[in-house]
Design a protein around this motif. Sequence first.
Motif, PDB file in Angstrom:
ATOM      1  N   LYS A 117      97.050  47.057  36.633  1.00  0.00           N
ATOM      2  CA  LYS A 117      96.400  46.573  35.412  1.00  0.00           C
ATOM      3  C   LYS A 117      95.307  47.550  35.002  1.00  0.00           C
ATOM      4  O   LYS A 117      94.820  48.349  35.811  1.00  0.00           O
ATOM      5  N   ASP A 119      92.395  46.470  33.545  1.00  0.00           N
ATOM      6  CA  ASP A 119      91.100  45.794  33.536  1.00  0.00           C
ATOM      7  C   ASP A 119      90.351  46.011  34.852  1.00  0.00           C
ATOM      8  O   ASP A 119      90.978  46.146  35.917  1.00  0.00           O
ATOM      9  N   THR A 122      86.928  41.327  38.372  1.00  0.00           N
ATOM     10  CA  THR A 122      85.914  40.320  38.083  1.00  0.00           C
ATOM     11  C   THR A 122      84.871  40.340  39.198  1.00  0.00           C
ATOM     12  O   THR A 122      85.083  40.946  40.269  1.00  0.00           O
ATOM     13  N   GLY A 194      87.012  49.736  33.726  1.00  0.00           N
ATOM     14  CA  GLY A 194      88.202  49.384  32.986  1.00  0.00           C
ATOM     15  C   GLY A 194      88.852  50.619  32.387  1.00  0.00           C
ATOM     16  O   GLY A 194      88.182  51.623  32.129  1.00  0.00           O
ATOM     17  N   ARG A 196      91.316  50.313  29.698  1.00  0.00           N
ATOM     18  CA  ARG A 196      92.001  50.012  28.435  1.00  0.00           C
ATOM     19  C   ARG A 196      91.772  51.106  27.397  1.00  0.00           C
ATOM     20  O   ARG A 196      92.641  51.382  26.579  1.00  0.00           O
ATOM     21  N   THR A 217      99.128  41.118  39.787  1.00  0.00           N
ATOM     22  CA  THR A 217      98.985  41.718  38.453  1.00  0.00           C
ATOM     23  C   THR A 217     100.169  41.220  37.633  1.00  0.00           C
ATOM     24  O   THR A 217     101.198  41.896  37.548  1.00  0.00           O
ATOM     25  N   ASP A 221      99.455  41.142  32.208  1.00  0.00           N
ATOM     26  CA  ASP A 221      98.725  42.414  32.338  1.00  0.00           C
ATOM     27  C   ASP A 221      99.620  43.584  31.947  1.00  0.00           C
ATOM     28  O   ASP A 221      99.176  44.534  31.283  1.00  0.00           O
TER      29      ASP A 221
END
Length: 269
Positions: A117, A119, A122, A194, A196, A217, A221
């Motif tokens: 992914k 991202d 968290t 990240g 993206r 994932t 994603d």
Amino acid sequence: MSEPQHVRESGTGTPLVLLHAFPLSSRMWERQLAVLPGPDGTAARVLAPDLRGFGAAPQGGEEPSLDVLADDVARLLDRSGVGRAVVGGLSMGGYVALAFARRHGDRLAGLLLADTKADPDTGEARANRERIARAVLARDSVRLLVDEQLPQPQLSATTVRERPEVVDRVRALMSEAAPAAVAWAQRAMAARPGSRDVLPAVSVPALVVVGEEDAITPVGDARAMAGALPDAELRIVPGAGHLTPLEAPDAFDDAVRALLARVTAADRP
């Protein structure tokens, strides 16, 4: 500066770098090393390095960072006489491939992102990585990680039910990991930014692969990454979980062959 010293290699065609998942090693790519070069060996030149601390690669003294691993890949290309390559990775290897795209994008001929992914972690995920890092170092054992990850969430229920030999193989690969490498990699992944913003700048052919039953994932994603890449194909592999090359090798290899064909076509004058 320390860098991976062990690289499995086969074939003479389009350079394809395969970056392994956490906490495995380049041994996970044995099937791909055997079949992706093609019958006469000219379809692909497959390079599968051990990332720092895993397999035969030395740990080195750098602070945990996926950028360090991305730069190791660039040095691997230099040593191998390769200017541009299709760079791909699974899970952690995918994070490294994204870091490579950010830092060495001019050296990409194609990009493969499998069960990964864009991202960052968290806060909860970062805390869990630190918990595991501390535990494996304190116990000088990766048993806790193996017990928590196998058979699930690493593998799909379909694989566990229908292909128990895959469970045994992944357990053996995970059990070979050094506690210091596991801790370093967990902290490197926790610190990753990240990616993206990297995806829209990847102008070369790309492939996003995900197991239909990937619980780490998931398909969402993968769809997000494929949608952000300018020239991407998405392959969802039925019956597979987080380790598609091991769980569904035929489907995975067919998808990679299609990517290699697209790269070859894009490179034609």
